[in-house]
Write an enzyme that holds these catalytic residues in place. Sequence first.
Site, PDB file in Angstrom:
ATOM      1  N   TYR A  88      54.581  38.120  41.467  1.00 26.87           N
ATOM      2  CA  TYR A  88      53.521  37.147  41.421  1.00 26.87           C
ATOM      3  C   TYR A  88      54.222  35.788  42.027  1.00 26.87           C
ATOM      4  CZ  TYR A  88      49.796  34.752  38.991  1.00 26.87           C
ATOM      5  OH  TYR A  88      48.527  33.953  38.638  1.00 26.87           O
TER       6      TYR A  88
HETATM    7  N1  LIG Z   1      44.199  32.917  34.018  1.00 21.43           N
HETATM    8  C1  LIG Z   1      45.022  32.057  34.329  1.00 21.43           C
HETATM    9  O1  LIG Z   1      45.855  31.418  33.470  1.00 21.43           O
HETATM   10  C2  LIG Z   1      45.538  31.960  35.708  1.00 21.43           C
HETATM   11  C3  LIG Z   1      46.482  30.999  36.004  1.00 21.43           C
HETATM   12  C4  LIG Z   1      46.885  30.618  37.442  1.00 21.43           C
HETATM   13  C5  LIG Z   1      46.162  31.482  38.338  1.00 21.43           C
HETATM   14  N2  LIG Z   1      45.346  32.172  38.224  1.00 21.43           N
HETATM   15  C6  LIG Z   1      44.631  32.993  39.181  1.00 21.43           C
HETATM   16  O2  LIG Z   1      43.369  33.214  39.140  1.00 21.43           O
HETATM   17  C7  LIG Z   1      42.694  34.297  39.647  1.00 21.43           C
HETATM   18  C8  LIG Z   1      41.792  34.923  38.655  1.00 21.43           C
HETATM   19  O3  LIG Z   1      42.442  35.360  37.771  1.00 21.43           O
HETATM   20  P1  LIG Z   1      41.856  35.845  36.329  1.00 21.43           P
HETATM   21  O4  LIG Z   1      42.820  35.098  35.272  1.00 21.43           O
HETATM   22  O5  LIG Z   1      40.372  35.335  36.448  1.00 21.43           O
HETATM   23  O6  LIG Z   1      42.101  37.134  36.088  1.00 21.43           O
HETATM   24  P2  LIG Z   1      41.020  38.810  35.803  1.00 21.43           P
HETATM   25  O7  LIG Z   1      41.822  39.701  35.760  1.00 21.43           O
HETATM   26  O8  LIG Z   1      40.028  38.185  34.997  1.00 21.43           O
HETATM   27  O9  LIG Z   1      40.447  38.545  37.374  1.00 21.43           O
HETATM   28  C9  LIG Z   1      40.856  38.845  38.681  1.00 21.43           C
HETATM   29  C10 LIG Z   1      39.866  39.814  39.169  1.00 21.43           C
HETATM   30  O10 LIG Z   1      40.435  40.161  40.504  1.00 21.43           O
HETATM   31  C11 LIG Z   1      39.621  41.433  40.905  1.00 21.43           C
HETATM   32  N3  LIG Z   1      40.527  42.261  41.564  1.00 21.43           N
HETATM   33  C12 LIG Z   1      41.932  42.939  41.435  1.00 21.43           C
HETATM   34  N4  LIG Z   1      42.213  43.274  42.418  1.00 21.43           N
HETATM   35  C13 LIG Z   1      41.485  43.250  43.597  1.00 21.43           C
HETATM   36  C14 LIG Z   1      41.311  43.867  44.874  1.00 21.43           C
HETATM   37  N5  LIG Z   1      42.046  44.464  45.454  1.00 21.43           N
HETATM   38  N6  LIG Z   1      40.150  43.452  45.484  1.00 21.43           N
HETATM   39  C15 LIG Z   1      38.956  42.686  45.062  1.00 21.43           C
HETATM   40  N7  LIG Z   1      39.200  42.468  43.691  1.00 21.43           N
HETATM   41  C16 LIG Z   1      40.304  42.612  43.133  1.00 21.43           C
HETATM   42  C17 LIG Z   1      39.674  42.005  39.506  1.00 21.43           C
HETATM   43  O11 LIG Z   1      38.816  43.381  39.401  1.00 21.43           O
HETATM   44  C18 LIG Z   1      39.168  40.871  38.463  1.00 21.43           C
HETATM   45  O12 LIG Z   1      37.894  40.940  38.490  1.00 21.43           O
HETATM   46  C19 LIG Z   1      44.004  35.192  40.322  1.00 21.43           C
HETATM   47  O13 LIG Z   1      44.286  35.142  41.689  1.00 21.43           O
HETATM   48  C20 LIG Z   1      45.135  34.450  39.212  1.00 21.43           C
HETATM   49  O14 LIG Z   1      46.024  34.752  39.897  1.00 21.43           O
HETATM   50  C21 LIG Z   1      44.931  32.749  36.840  1.00 21.43           C
END
Ligand SMILES: NC(=O)c1ccc[n+]([C@@H]2O[C@H](COP(=O)([O-])OP(=O)(O)OC[C@H]3O[C@@H](n4cnc5c(N)ncnc54)[C@H](O)[C@@H]3O)[C@@H](O)[C@H]2O)c1
Length: 245
Positions: free
Chosen positions: A152
């Site tokens: 990651y």
């Molecule tokens: N939640 C946090 O604290 C946080 C912090 C830093 C970065 N992020 C980043 O924010 C972004 C969103 O994450 P989130 O927290 O909402 O997680 P989440 O799991 O709720 O959402 C991620 C989404 O990506 C989709 N996905 C996964 N693989 C896929 C693929 N191959 N093709 C298309 N869609 C796909 C999933 O179905 C899901 O709907 C990510 O890139 C994550 O790394 C999140």
Amino acid sequence: MTSANARVAIVTGGVGGLGGAITARLRADGFRVAIADIDAPTAADSGPGTEQTLMVRVDVTDPDSAAAMRDAVLGRWGRVDVLVNNAGIAGPTAPVTAYPPGAWQRVIMVNLVGVFHCTRACLPPMIAGGYGRVVNIASIAGKDGNPDMSAYSASKAGVIAFTKSVGKETAKTGVLVNCVVPGVIDAGLTDKAPEEERRLFLSRIPMGRMGRPQELAELVSWLASERCSFSTGATFDLSGGRAVY
Ligand SMILES: NC(=O)c1ccc[n+]([C@@H]2O[C@H](COP(=O)([O-])OP(=O)(O)OC[C@H]3O[C@@H](n4cnc5c(N)ncnc54)[C@H](O)[C@@H]3O)[C@@H](O)[C@H]2O)c1
């Protein structure tokens, strides 16, 4: 702008925790929004969507699927103005010596190669139209390196470098490419993290709280808009004070 000429945004991972907040905010800003996700229902399952919303099933790891996503949006609305590369997975939590190679590769494929495929698919219509905004969702893990999250952290460091590279490539085209670097936001992947990990994340935030999805959506809203006009290839931390290079 009337809805017939409103700008069009694609949000990958739009079904997820942060994706939901981003799409809601962009719709409130007046965008027509394509919610693109591997978990999105197909058009046949979901109907044609609304005038302002389109559901598109995409697997960002597949270049043909990324191109089909772009084509579905062009077919519906005839333009792509904004791409938010938000789809992502955390992968297993394990020391590098115990990390399954297949899972390591999958995290890089979704989080980094997926950003490449979707950006590569959507840049041509943006460049042809002389306007575009690409907003990549990285992570503070890409700057700081979270222990036991080597895939990651490496994928998100890659997203930051990719942003800096492409932002320079397109600097004179009207297309700006920037990157948000969230710390811990209280939604999505954080909800799925074990309690011990959540406590560790929280202990590192100087403000003593997690970010709210709406706070992330606020920054994305600006980066996706014409109000952002002199930033490209840039990284914007959203971390409650957890600052690292
Ligand atoms: N939640 C946090 O604290 C946080 C912090 C830093 C970065 N992020 C980043 O924010 C972004 C969103 O994450 P989130 O927290 O909402 O997680 P989440 O799991 O709720 O959402 C991620 C989404 O990506 C989709 N996905 C996964 N693989 C896929 C693929 N191959 N093709 C298309 N869609 C796909 C999933 O179905 C899901 O709907 C990510 O890139 C994550 O790394 C999140």
